[in-house]
Design a protein around this motif. Structure first.
Motif, PDB file in Angstrom:
ATOM      1  N   ALA A  20      -7.854  -3.411   7.854  1.00 43.99           N
ATOM      2  CA  ALA A  20      -6.610  -3.420   6.775  1.00 43.99           C
ATOM      3  C   ALA A  20      -7.559  -2.813   5.212  1.00 43.99           C
ATOM      4  O   ALA A  20      -7.209  -2.406   4.617  1.00 43.99           O
ATOM      5  N   ILE A  21      -9.415  -3.252   5.474  1.00 42.32           N
ATOM      6  CA  ILE A  21      -9.413  -2.345   3.941  1.00 42.32           C
ATOM      7  C   ILE A  21      -9.563  -0.652   4.463  1.00 42.32           C
ATOM      8  O   ILE A  21      -8.987   0.030   3.370  1.00 42.32           O
ATOM      9  N   ALA A  22      -9.701  -0.043   5.258  1.00 48.76           N
ATOM     10  CA  ALA A  22      -9.639   0.677   5.695  1.00 48.76           C
ATOM     11  C   ALA A  22      -8.304   1.737   5.264  1.00 48.76           C
ATOM     12  O   ALA A  22      -7.943   2.512   4.412  1.00 48.76           O
ATOM     13  N   LEU A  23      -7.192   0.837   5.441  1.00 44.23           N
ATOM     14  CA  LEU A  23      -5.999   1.080   5.309  1.00 44.23           C
ATOM     15  C   LEU A  23      -5.113   0.899   4.189  1.00 44.23           C
ATOM     16  O   LEU A  23      -4.185   1.830   3.179  1.00 44.23           O
ATOM     17  N   ALA A  24      -6.497   0.551   2.738  1.00 45.06           N
ATOM     18  CA  ALA A  24      -6.489   0.058   1.720  1.00 45.06           C
ATOM     19  C   ALA A  24      -6.288   1.515   0.999  1.00 45.06           C
ATOM     20  O   ALA A  24      -5.917   1.545   0.179  1.00 45.06           O
ATOM     21  N   LEU A  25      -7.626   1.805   1.851  1.00 43.03           N
ATOM     22  CA  LEU A  25      -8.572   2.909   0.866  1.00 43.03           C
ATOM     23  C   LEU A  25      -8.076   3.902   1.359  1.00 43.03           C
ATOM     24  O   LEU A  25      -8.343   5.171   0.690  1.00 43.03           O
ATOM     25  N   ALA A  26      -7.087   4.162   2.472  1.00 42.59           N
ATOM     26  CA  ALA A  26      -6.490   5.592   2.715  1.00 42.59           C
ATOM     27  C   ALA A  26      -5.708   6.386   1.692  1.00 42.59           C
ATOM     28  O   ALA A  26      -6.105   7.721   1.190  1.00 42.59           O
ATOM     29  N   GLY A  27      -5.722   5.812  -0.044  1.00 43.21           N
ATOM     30  CA  GLY A  27      -5.002   6.325  -0.963  1.00 43.21           C
ATOM     31  C   GLY A  27      -5.702   6.779  -1.286  1.00 43.21           C
ATOM     32  O   GLY A  27      -5.268   7.227  -3.027  1.00 43.21           O
ATOM     33  N   GLU A  28      -6.952   6.506  -1.235  1.00 43.05           N
ATOM     34  CA  GLU A  28      -8.109   6.648  -2.433  1.00 43.05           C
ATOM     35  C   GLU A  28      -7.439   5.510  -4.004  1.00 43.05           C
ATOM     36  O   GLU A  28      -7.667   6.462  -4.821  1.00 43.05           O
ATOM     37  N   PRO A  29      -7.529   4.726  -3.653  1.00 47.08           N
ATOM     38  CA  PRO A  29      -6.911   3.933  -4.991  1.00 47.08           C
ATOM     39  C   PRO A  29      -8.020   3.987  -6.434  1.00 47.08           C
ATOM     40  O   PRO A  29      -9.275   4.253  -5.541  1.00 47.08           O
ATOM     41  N   ARG A  30      -7.530   3.588  -7.428  1.00 46.94           N
ATOM     42  CA  ARG A  30      -8.845   3.123  -8.482  1.00 46.94           C
ATOM     43  C   ARG A  30      -9.147   1.281  -8.583  1.00 46.94           C
ATOM     44  O   ARG A  30      -9.879   1.184  -9.140  1.00 46.94           O
ATOM     45  N   ASN A  32       0.972  -0.963   0.008  1.00 49.55           N
ATOM     46  CA  ASN A  32      -0.079  -0.304   0.295  1.00 49.55           C
ATOM     47  C   ASN A  32       0.943   1.290   0.070  1.00 49.55           C
ATOM     48  O   ASN A  32       0.273   2.320   0.269  1.00 49.55           O
ATOM     49  N   GLY A  33       1.808   1.515  -0.239  1.00 48.87           N
ATOM     50  CA  GLY A  33       2.927   2.282  -1.007  1.00 48.87           C
ATOM     51  C   GLY A  33       3.268   2.906   0.199  1.00 48.87           C
ATOM     52  O   GLY A  33       3.766   4.479  -0.132  1.00 48.87           O
ATOM     53  N   PHE A  34       4.041   2.316   1.493  1.00 49.69           N
ATOM     54  CA  PHE A  34       4.540   3.156   2.578  1.00 49.69           C
ATOM     55  C   PHE A  34       5.623   3.079   1.721  1.00 49.69           C
ATOM     56  O   PHE A  34       6.554   2.472   1.662  1.00 49.69           O
ATOM     57  N   ALA A  35       6.651   4.375   2.103  1.00 54.42           N
ATOM     58  CA  ALA A  35       7.727   4.833   2.377  1.00 54.42           C
ATOM     59  C   ALA A  35       8.727   3.416   2.906  1.00 54.42           C
ATOM     60  O   ALA A  35       8.421   3.067   4.113  1.00 54.42           O
ATOM     61  N   ARG A  36      10.071   2.957   2.091  1.00 54.61           N
ATOM     62  CA  ARG A  36      10.486   1.933   2.284  1.00 54.61           C
ATOM     63  C   ARG A  36      11.255   2.469   4.181  1.00 54.61           C
ATOM     64  O   ARG A  36      11.399   1.905   4.687  1.00 54.61           O
ATOM     65  N   GLY A  37      11.398   3.212   3.868  1.00 54.60           N
ATOM     66  CA  GLY A  37      12.486   4.306   5.486  1.00 54.60           C
ATOM     67  C   GLY A  37      11.215   4.050   6.864  1.00 54.60           C
ATOM     68  O   GLY A  37      11.794   3.381   7.648  1.00 54.60           O
ATOM     69  N   LYS A  58      -1.959   4.071  -3.421  1.00 56.48           N
ATOM     70  CA  LYS A  58      -2.685   5.683  -4.371  1.00 56.48           C
ATOM     71  C   LYS A  58      -3.300   5.006  -5.270  1.00 56.48           C
ATOM     72  O   LYS A  58      -4.036   5.827  -5.748  1.00 56.48           O
ATOM     73  N   GLN A  59      -2.647   3.876  -6.302  1.00 56.14           N
ATOM     74  CA  GLN A  59      -3.667   3.200  -7.288  1.00 56.14           C
ATOM     75  C   GLN A  59      -4.200   3.113  -7.434  1.00 56.14           C
ATOM     76  O   GLN A  59      -4.597   2.420  -7.683  1.00 56.14           O
ATOM     77  N   ILE A  60      -3.080   1.380  -7.223  1.00 60.35           N
ATOM     78  CA  ILE A  60      -3.455   0.231  -7.026  1.00 60.35           C
ATOM     79  C   ILE A  60      -3.113  -0.272  -4.910  1.00 60.35           C
ATOM     80  O   ILE A  60      -1.707  -0.422  -4.704  1.00 60.35           O
ATOM     81  N   ALA A  61      -4.404  -0.880  -4.641  1.00 59.14           N
ATOM     82  CA  ALA A  61      -4.258  -1.229  -3.285  1.00 59.14           C
ATOM     83  C   ALA A  61      -4.422  -2.160  -2.564  1.00 59.14           C
ATOM     84  O   ALA A  61      -4.702  -3.114  -3.974  1.00 59.14           O
ATOM     85  N   PHE A  62      -3.607  -2.574  -2.180  1.00 52.93           N
ATOM     86  CA  PHE A  62      -4.009  -4.436  -1.464  1.00 52.93           C
ATOM     87  C   PHE A  62      -4.394  -4.757  -0.432  1.00 52.93           C
ATOM     88  O   PHE A  62      -4.224  -4.056   0.668  1.00 52.93           O
ATOM     89  N   ILE A  63      -4.842  -5.765  -0.059  1.00 51.08           N
ATOM     90  CA  ILE A  63      -5.556  -6.503   1.214  1.00 51.08           C
ATOM     91  C   ILE A  63      -5.539  -8.138   1.157  1.00 51.08           C
ATOM     92  O   ILE A  63      -5.646  -8.259  -0.433  1.00 51.08           O
ATOM     93  N   GLY A  64      -4.771  -8.705   2.465  1.00 48.03           N
ATOM     94  CA  GLY A  64      -4.477  -9.894   2.319  1.00 48.03           C
ATOM     95  C   GLY A  64      -5.254 -10.575   3.018  1.00 48.03           C
ATOM     96  O   GLY A  64      -6.211 -10.009   3.421  1.00 48.03           O
ATOM     97  N   GLN A  65      -4.570 -12.053   3.057  1.00 44.45           N
ATOM     98  CA  GLN A  65      -5.800 -13.274   3.322  1.00 44.45           C
ATOM     99  C   GLN A  65      -5.571 -12.857   5.074  1.00 44.45           C
ATOM    100  O   GLN A  65      -6.503 -13.379   5.712  1.00 44.45           O
ATOM    101  N   ASP A  66      -4.579 -12.703   5.451  1.00 42.83           N
ATOM    102  CA  ASP A  66      -4.578 -12.536   7.263  1.00 42.83           C
ATOM    103  C   ASP A  66      -4.223 -11.449   7.934  1.00 42.83           C
ATOM    104  O   ASP A  66      -3.636 -11.004   8.401  1.00 42.83           O
ATOM    105  N   PRO A  67      -5.536 -10.787   8.279  1.00 36.13           N
ATOM    106  CA  PRO A  67      -5.792  -9.448   8.896  1.00 36.13           C
ATOM    107  C   PRO A  67      -5.138  -9.771  10.140  1.00 36.13           C
ATOM    108  O   PRO A  67      -4.914  -8.510  10.687  1.00 36.13           O
ATOM    109  N   MET A  68      -5.058 -10.595  11.222  1.00 36.45           N
ATOM    110  CA  MET A  68      -4.636 -10.320  11.943  1.00 36.45           C
ATOM    111  C   MET A  68      -3.484  -9.901  12.302  1.00 36.45           C
ATOM    112  O   MET A  68      -2.533  -9.886  13.351  1.00 36.45           O
ATOM    113  N   SER A  69      -2.572 -10.331  11.544  1.00 35.66           N
ATOM    114  CA  SER A  69      -0.849  -9.977  10.989  1.00 35.66           C
ATOM    115  C   SER A  69      -0.294  -8.914   9.972  1.00 35.66           C
ATOM    116  O   SER A  69       0.637  -8.332   9.499  1.00 35.66           O
ATOM    117  N   ALA A  70      -1.669  -8.630   9.405  1.00 38.22           N
ATOM    118  CA  ALA A  70      -1.192  -7.711   8.817  1.00 38.22           C
ATOM    119  C   ALA A  70      -1.587  -6.367   9.306  1.00 38.22           C
ATOM    120  O   ALA A  70      -0.843  -5.064   8.114  1.00 38.22           O
TER     121      ALA A  70
END
Lengths: 313, 644
Positions: free
Chosen positions: B478-488, A218-223, B404-416
């Motif tokens: 985790a979904i909220a985190l992925a939406l933070a950049g308003e991805p498409r 999700n694009g976090f800064a590497r640092g 920002k354009q492409i966001a990602f959510i994974g399968q294991d929310p507890m360790s995401a």
């Protein structure tokens, strides 16, 4: 958090008690006593008995320990049976060199281990193997042998640093550092490898964790990912190792003090044990245990600050 | 077939491991050195050229010569002989330490780990206590009681260090005891003692060997140190430590004297260390984590068609947001394996495309390859997003796309999420990564994000740590985190697999709503056809690293055009009748290295013909929107001439 710290304090008190009791028991039970040391091989049984009575050595061991414990709890650690110097003075005058040596060593080992470990974890390949190899050599070669080598090269041949001894901090930082450079390196070298190895392993684990993937994806800064999140996660097991490392450093410091002629607790420990100067032995044991206890408590606090799982639950 | 596969896998793993590398060579040298030292020291009485105590002042402090191979000391004693004899108390001390440490540590560890309960707690407290005691004091006290007695001192050293072995063995025992085969052994009536010796002890052997050599190295270092302090043997008897100490006294005038004992000590410690290190670095077989729990059930209403039709029509008109062309993913290295091959598909703005298939079909690999998330994978082909080929970007350029354009959510929310930071802080960091926001504004916005993913009491949840909330809640965060950049585009890699059934439905509902509200395009990886029917506009079936069928979800549901899709649909647990045996596809997915050169599904297909095994089939375009199939009998299937 407070409950957690109280619990740790309780364990520390118990540890102090166990250590002092065990040392007392061990030294008291050993054949021969300080009366021989004081009077020499030609003393008559009457003379020996008289000295023992004066020093209360004729009482049962448990009574002796209870007396010592009672006095110690009110701050009186007694006097040396050999020199008559109060234990607090004997230990007190030697504590600065030992603490200086240990503190600098922990800082150096921690910092160097951290840097090497992180580099090894992030670069992988040759860098990682070099860190491992360095760690192996550091652990393998006893610190006092490294000390001997350092003396030969940097004190005898190059004359860059003093041969040994100690300069108190009050006489100036420059002197103090100069005199401690070689012993600190000698003492730290084994721990640097241990810490680096632990940092590297924890860091590799942390970088492989799911949240690093989420943040990367999700694009976090590497640092931020490496130094804020992964490093903090990695520091949790590293802190645990630092505690164990320090216990090892104490043992090593006794030898390093001998090699470099540093007038610290180590020399006192060796000398008083051989002479069976029980009050001094006890004082040394308490000081060593206190160092361990204080450092572990400090680590616990840092641990709780780093890891909310401890303080929240 | 399953058996064959696993046998070849094991065989190839064994082949890899047997290859001699630098690791093996150094281990061999270490063993040879240790054997030589132990043998020479043990046979000192036979091979030493002189008596170690024989003085000859006239030949004091000589350098090496034919008479004295390593020279002589201050009293003219032969250094080689003194080293050989001196090794006896030293190595004896090491041996005692190792035997005591390993013996007590492994017995206590086995017992504690196996029995558990109060017994285990008592042992653990003792181990903690032993570890935090200043060992050096204890050793000094022991030498005061038993002067020059290395055996007692090193025995005590062994007792103290046994706590390290105890911890490791206890941990491993607890893990192993939980495994199925131990439970099985217990249920067949083996006694506890039998189980420990027959099943546990052999598996712990390797672990213990590593620790034994490490403790050996530390013990040698310690015993030499004690010797250096003059505690281990009574002079004039030699020990390695006392030889170093003697050399130290003549350091300035006769520096040679300290060299031979030091070199031998260092090499011996190194050899022990190498042995421990090598044993540690023997590669463990990496077990792939299964990406899906087969047969998890989300009963979703199967009203696929009508409502979505309007949306679809609009989507068809717009150009593709993401165009994947001929993407191939290989693992890195010269022995790289091709995981995914020739994958092409498109995702239009606001469209949800499902990647469906069994575990190991290559769905997740494909999804993660789109923004190159796996450092261990090489991606070829092209992934064009909004006119830019993502595969040509470097890491820092990709970072501007990810989130920002492409966001990602994974399968294991507890360790995401990072367990050491509060949820609010992590969301705020995500927001500040993508937008120009002050700290306070980002924190406020974080709470808005939590509200957007329908979290009740958002202010309160924001202050919690990830380990304080439930799995369903964590996936919302985790979904909220992925939406933070308003991805498409949102890539969702089995986002509901790890959740409870009821929570699955809630999260799925939330994703659907958010997708519609925000016009999000999605690549949705799943093995669950119910989920496909519920959220996906189009479905792409993957098998053995390639696409075997694609088409609009309702088309695929109405009439699968590849036998694999058809079989998958038939074995969907949702469609099974009660009381009838669950249908499954015979055989198993071929491993990436063992894929056949012909149709990869042929060996499991009920419709297989000789022609299927002649060559690898291409993806055949079929009439209908984006409809294609990789089956040479697809037309027969379509005309319903044959049935799976």
């Amino acid at each position: 958090m407070i409950v957690f710290l109280l619990k740790r304090l309780g364990v520390s008190a118990l540890l102090l008690f166990v250590v002092s009791f065990m040392t007392f028991l061990l030294v008291s039970l050993s054949p021969g006593d300080v009366a021989y040391t004081l009077l020499g091989a030609y003393a008559t049984p009457e003379q020996l008995a008289a000295v023992r009575e004066t020093l209360h050595l004729d009482q049962p061991v448990l009574v002796q320990y209870a007396n010592w414990l009672g006095a110690a709890l009110s701050g009186d650690f007694g006097s040396s049976l050999i020199t008559g110097q109060p234990v607090m003075d004997a230990v007190g005058s030697r504590i600065e060199p030992t603490i200086s040596l240990l503190a600098l060593t922990v800082v150096v080992a921690g910092a160097a281990g951290l840097v090497l470990g992180v580099v090894g974890a992030l670069k992988g390949g040759i860098a990682a193997r070099s860190v491992d190899a360095l760690g192996l050599v550091g652990v393998a070669v006893p610190g006092f042998l490294v000390g001997l080598l350092l003396i030969v090269v940097f004190a005898v041949d190059l004359r860059w640093f003093p041969f040994g001894g100690y300069a108190p901090l009050s006489q100036g930082v420059g002197e103090w550092v100069a005199v401690l450079v070689l012993p600190v390196i000698a003492l730290a070298i084994g721990s640097i490898g241990l810490v680096a190895k632990q940092v590297r392993a924890s860091m590799v684990d942390a970088m492989g964790s799911e949240f690093v993937r989420t943040f990367t994806a999700n694009g976090f800064a590497r640092g931020s990912i490496v130094y804020k999140h992964a490093l903090r996660t990695a520091s949790v097991p590293v802190l645990a190792v630092m505690g164990v490392t320090l216990v090892g450093l104490l043992g090593g410091s006794v030898l390093i003090e001998q090699v470099f002629g540093i007038p610290g607790i180590g020399g006192l420990a060796v000398q008083s044990t051989i002479q069976k100067d029980l009050p001094v032995v006890q004082g040394v044991a308490v000081v060593y245990t206190l160092i361990i206890v204080v450092v572990n408590l400090g680590l616990d606090v840092v641990f709780a600050l780093v890891n909310p799982k401890v303080s929240v639950r | 077939m399953t058996v064959d596969l696993s046998v070849t896998a094991v065989a190839s793993a064994a082949r890899r491991r047997r290859r001699p590398g630098p690791v093996r060579v150094s281990a061999a040298i270490a063993v040879a050195w240790l054997a030589a030292v132990v043998l020479a020291v043990g046979l000192a009485a036979l091979i030493a050229p002189y008596d170690p105590l024989d003085q000859d002042i006239s030949s004091a402090l000589q350098l090496p010569s034919i008479q004295h191979l390593l020279g002589t000391d201050a009293l003219g004693r032969d250094l080689l002989s003194r080293i050989l004899y001196g090794g006896q108390p030293t190595l004896l001390g090491v041996l005692i330490a190792v035997v005591v440490a390993v013996g007590i540590g492994s017995i206590a560890g086995l017992a504690g780990g196996y029995v558990g309960g109060a017994f285990d707690r008592v042992l653990s407290v003792i181990a903690d206590l032993l570890m935090s005691l200043p060992l050096i004091l204890v050793l000094l006290a022991v030498f005061a009681i038993f002067p020059n007695n290395v055996a007692v001192a090193m025995g005590l050293f062994g007792l103290f260090t046994s706590s390290a072995i105890y911890r490791i063995v206890r941990g491993a025992t607890m893990t192993i005891t939980g495994e199925l085969y131990i439970t099985a052994a217990r249920s067949t009536g083996l006694s506890d003692v039998q189980i420990i010796f027959r099943h546990l002890a052999p598996r712990l052997g390797g672990l213990i060997r590593v620790q034994a050599s490490v403790i050996g190295a530390i013990a040698l270092s310690t015993v030499v140190g004690l010797g250096f302090l003059g505690l281990d043997v009574a002079p004039p008897n030699p020990s390695w430590g006392s030889l170093v100490s003697e050399g130290f006294q003549y350091l300035a005038s006769n520096p040679w004297l300290i060299v031979p004992p030091t070199v031998i000590i260092v090499l011996t410690i190194l050899a022990l260390g190498v042995l421990g290190d090598v044993a540690q670095s023997v590669p463990n077989r990496v077990r792939r984590q299964p990406s899906a729990v087969a047969g998890s059930a989300a009963s979703v209403g199967v009203d696929v068609a009508a409502a979505a039709d309007d949306v679809l029509a609009a989507a068809e008109a717009s150009p593709a947001l993401l165009t994947v062309r001929d993407v191939t993913v290989r693992t890195t290295g010269p022995a790289g394996v091709t995981l995914v091959e020739g994958v092409s598909f498109e995702v239009r703005a606001g469209e949800v495309v499902g990647l469906v298939g069994e575990s190991g079909a290559g769905k997740s690999v494909t999804a993660r390859a789109l923004t190159r998330l796996d450092a261990s994978a090489v991606v070829a082909g092209s992934v064009v997003f909004d006119g830019v080929d993502l595969l040509t970007l470097d890491e820092s350029e990709l970072r501007t796309v990810r989130g920002k354009q492409i966001a990602f959510i994974g399968q294991d929310p507890m360790s995401a999420l990072d367990p050491l930071f509060r949820i609010q802080g992590q969301l705020a960091e995500a927001l500040r990564t993508h937008r120009r926001l002050g700290r306070a504004a980002a924190k406020a916005e974080a709470i808005e994000l939590l509200r957007a993913v329908r979290i009740p009491d958002a202010e309160n949840v924001a202050k919690k740590y990830p380990f304080e909330i439930s799995g369903g809640m964590a996936q919302r965060v985790a979904i909220a985190l992925a939406l933070a950049g308003e991805p498409r585009l949102l890539i969702a890699d089995e986002p509901t697999t790890a959740l409870d059934v009821t929570v699955q439905m809630e999260v799925l509902g939330l994703l659907k709503t958010l997708q519609r509200e925000r016009g999000l395009a999605m690549v949705f990886v799943t093995h669950d056809w119910g989920v496909v029917a519920d959220v996906c506009d189009r479905a792409i079936t993957m098998y053995a690293g390639e696409i075997v069928e694609s088409g609009r979800t309702d088309d695929v549901f109405a009439l699968p055009s590849h036998p694999y899709t058809a079989s998958l649909r038939l074995s969907d647990p949702h469609l099974q009748a009660v009381g009838v045996q669950l249908k499954s596809i015979p055989g198993s997915l071929p491993a990436p290295a063992d894929r056949p050169s012909y149709c990869r599904f042929a060996d499991r297909c009920s419709l297989v013909t000789d022609a299927c095994r002649a060559e690898h089939p291409d993806l055949i375009r079929l009439p209908g929107d984006g409809r294609s199939s990789r089956c040479i009998r697809t037309l027969e299937l379509r005309e319903e001439k044959i049935h799976v």
